[in-house]
Design a protein around this motif. Structure first.
Motif, short mmCIF file in Angstrom:
data_model
loop_
_atom_site.label_atom_id
_atom_site.label_comp_id
_atom_site.label_asym_id
_atom_site.label_seq_id
_atom_site.Cartn_x
_atom_site.Cartn_y
_atom_site.Cartn_z
N ALA A 1 -48.81 9.29 122.20
CA ALA A 1 -48.60 10.73 122.39
C ALA A 1 -49.70 11.54 121.73
CB ALA A 1 -47.23 11.12 121.84
N SER A 2 -50.19 11.08 120.60
CA SER A 2 -51.25 11.83 119.90
C SER A 2 -52.56 11.83 120.68
CB SER A 2 -51.48 11.25 118.49
OG SER A 2 -52.06 9.96 118.57
N TYR A 3 -52.71 10.88 121.62
CA TYR A 3 -53.90 10.83 122.46
C TYR A 3 -53.63 11.36 123.86
CZ TYR A 3 -56.66 8.24 119.04
OH TYR A 3 -57.36 7.89 117.92
N GLY A 4 -52.45 11.90 124.09
CA GLY A 4 -52.15 12.49 125.38
C GLY A 4 -51.88 11.48 126.48
N VAL A 5 -51.49 10.26 126.09
CA VAL A 5 -51.14 9.23 127.07
C VAL A 5 -49.72 8.74 126.74
CG1 VAL A 5 -53.52 8.53 127.46
CG2 VAL A 5 -52.18 7.41 125.66
N ARG A 6 -49.21 7.85 127.57
CA ARG A 6 -47.90 7.29 127.28
C ARG A 6 -47.94 5.76 127.33
NH1 ARG A 6 -44.72 5.93 131.77
NH2 ARG A 6 -45.64 6.43 133.81
N VAL A 7 -46.98 5.16 126.65
CA VAL A 7 -46.93 3.70 126.56
C VAL A 7 -46.46 3.11 127.87
CG1 VAL A 7 -45.85 1.74 125.39
CG2 VAL A 7 -46.50 3.79 124.09
N GLY A 8 -47.19 2.11 128.34
CA GLY A 8 -46.80 1.39 129.54
C GLY A 8 -46.15 0.07 129.20
N PRO A 9 -46.28 -0.93 130.05
CA PRO A 9 -45.64 -2.23 129.82
C PRO A 9 -46.23 -2.95 128.60
CG PRO A 9 -46.29 -1.97 132.12
CD PRO A 9 -46.93 -0.86 131.36
N LEU A 10 -45.40 -3.76 127.96
CA LEU A 10 -45.86 -4.63 126.89
C LEU A 10 -46.68 -5.76 127.48
CD1 LEU A 10 -45.72 -5.53 123.87
CD2 LEU A 10 -43.68 -6.85 124.52
N TYR A 11 -47.88 -6.00 126.93
CA TYR A 11 -48.75 -7.05 127.45
C TYR A 11 -48.63 -8.33 126.62
CZ TYR A 11 -52.94 -9.42 129.11
OH TYR A 11 -53.82 -10.33 129.63
N THR A 12 -48.65 -8.21 125.29
CA THR A 12 -48.50 -9.37 124.42
C THR A 12 -47.97 -8.93 123.07
OG1 THR A 12 -49.60 -11.35 123.55
CG2 THR A 12 -50.84 -9.32 123.47
N VAL A 13 -47.27 -9.83 122.40
CA VAL A 13 -46.74 -9.56 121.07
C VAL A 13 -46.87 -10.83 120.24
CG1 VAL A 13 -44.38 -10.20 121.71
CG2 VAL A 13 -44.75 -8.65 119.77
N SER A 14 -47.14 -10.67 118.95
CA SER A 14 -47.37 -11.82 118.09
C SER A 14 -46.95 -11.50 116.66
CB SER A 14 -48.84 -12.22 118.11
OG SER A 14 -49.12 -13.24 117.18
N ALA A 15 -46.53 -12.54 115.94
CA ALA A 15 -46.26 -12.39 114.51
C ALA A 15 -47.53 -12.51 113.69
CB ALA A 15 -45.24 -13.44 114.05
N GLN A 16 -48.63 -12.88 114.33
CA GLN A 16 -49.92 -13.00 113.66
C GLN A 16 -50.85 -11.88 114.15
OE1 GLN A 16 -50.36 -15.19 111.25
NE2 GLN A 16 -48.28 -15.94 111.60
N PRO A 17 -51.78 -11.45 113.30
CA PRO A 17 -52.71 -10.40 113.73
C PRO A 17 -53.46 -10.79 114.99
CG PRO A 17 -52.89 -10.78 111.37
CD PRO A 17 -52.03 -11.88 111.91
N LEU A 18 -53.58 -9.86 115.92
CA LEU A 18 -54.39 -10.10 117.10
C LEU A 18 -55.86 -10.07 116.69
CD1 LEU A 18 -52.51 -7.79 119.62
CD2 LEU A 18 -52.23 -10.26 119.29
#
Length: 242
Positions: free
Chosen positions: A174-191
């Motif tokens: 929102a702070s960049y004037g866009v909105r969140v779309g689909p989740l692409y990947t998630v991890s318990a370790q840093p990407l």
């Protein structure tokens, strides 16, 4: 025990070149970190020790170690160590070699055994340490604290970290004037390309000097420690007008 959710403001829109290609979609995206932590009091107290001595007679060294280890096991029972956590290693027998004027010299046979156990209260741990005659033969090598329900606490924090990552993604987009779309990947370790800026410890280590007089040992304090979980998520982003 208080649960604290920490809003991570260090997340950022990352260009594709900043992250390994294998972790990145070929679309505009946002990478965020969710964090949750809890301050907990320990309810398990572990002690580790070693019994080791050398003598020209292997039989004398063996008997000395066996006698001292018997004292240790008796003290475990007397101070309510959890039976299932009491462990003692097999006897290790080696040549005792020392260096004098740059030359190795054998002073006999060294016999060593180690043991550890877990107590359910700091008072029992203190009582055990006070009862053990620590010297050059019997050395307390360390103590540590944790909780018996640590996996459940971590699961709770992981769920909270997931919610925190979702909130961070929404706020940052929102702070960049866009909105969140689909989740692409998630991890318990840093990407790749994302620094881990927050963390925690499963257990707190207490230092016990040995040999040491009982007056010093009884100052052992349990304290509290922080358990934390992080979640790293990559979302596709879309124009706010869609």
């Amino acid at each position: 025990m208080k649960l604290r959710l920490v809003l991570v403001l260090s997340t950022a829109l990352l260009p594709m070149a900043a992250i390994a290609q294998s972790a990145m979609p070929n679309l505009p995206n946002i990478v965020v970190m969710g964090h949750a932590e809890k301050e907990v009091d320990p309810n398990r107290f572990k002690v580790e020790l070693r019994v080791s001595t050398a003598d020209k007679s292997p039989a004398v060294a063996r008997k000395n170690v066996e006698a001292r280890m018997a004292q240790v096991l008796d003290a475990f029972r007397a101070h309510h160590a959890l039976p299932a956590t009491v462990h003692a290693t097999s006897m290790e027998i080696t040549q005792d070699v020392r260096f004098v004027d740059g030359q190795s010299r054998s002073s006999g046979t060294r016999v060593t055994r180690s043991a550890d156990a877990v107590f359910t209260s700091i008072e029992d741990l203190r009582g055990f340490v006070d009862a053990i005659p620590a010297d050059e033969v019997l050395q307390i090598t360390g103590t540590s604290t944790t909780r018996d329900d640590l996996p459940a606490i971590k699961r709770e924090l992981r769920r909270a970290a997931v919610e925190d990552s979702k909130a961070n993604a929404t706020e940052l987009a929102a702070s960049y004037g866009v909105r969140v779309g689909p989740l692409y990947t998630v991890s318990a370790q840093p990407l790749a390309g994302v620094d881990r800026t927050l963390g925690g410890y499963d257990r707190m280590f207490m230092s016990v000097a040995a040999p040491a007089p009982p007056a010093n040992v009884t100052r052992l304090q349990a304290g509290s420690f922080t358990v934390s979980e992080d979640i790293y998520a990559l979302y596709l982003i879309q124009p706010a007008s869609l």
